[in-house]
Motif scaffolding. Structure first.
Motif: not given
Length: 116
Positions: A41-67
């Motif tokens: 509701p606050d529209a400050q973020a988006v939740n993305l439905m990844f699998d664990p491997a995809t999550q790890e990739f994006f969190c490593e590549q852009a830790p300020a953007m993804f968690a």
């Protein structure tokens, strides 16, 4: 530059077979198979439905953007993207990855039984 909720919606709906539905209290984007992104509701973020491997990739590549989201959902791959710090190219790449994971499996060709 921050990404707006309106821009998220436009990008998500431009993906093949994507539609918008309401999921609990928020807009959600889905394929025929499953949801690939939700906007809290606050529209400050988006939740993305990844699998664990995809999550790890994006969190490593852009830790300020993804968690990972906290708790069990995060351990299953659900990832929050902070729209206040997101750049569109990286966000779109992540959105496409989530969409690809939610796409229906390709239809298998029917086998015909061989008769002797």
């Amino acid at each position: 530059m921050a990404i707006t909720k309106a821009r998220v919606r436009k990008l998500a709906l431009a993906l093949e077979g994507a539609s918008e539905v309401v999921h609990v209290d928020r807009p959600a984007f889905r394929t025929k198979r499953k949801i690939f992104a939700t906007v809290p509701p606050d529209a400050q973020a988006v939740n993305l439905m990844f699998d664990p491997a995809t999550q790890e990739f994006f969190c490593e590549q852009a830790p300020a953007m993804f968690a990972p989201v906290s708790g069990g959902w995060g351990r299953m791959g659900i990832t929050v993207c902070d729209l206040k710090v997101a750049d569109e190219a990286t966000f779109l790449s992540a959105l496409k990855a989530a969409h690809a994971l939610a796409k229906p499996a390709p239809k298998k060709a029917k086998r015909t039984a061989k008769r002797s």
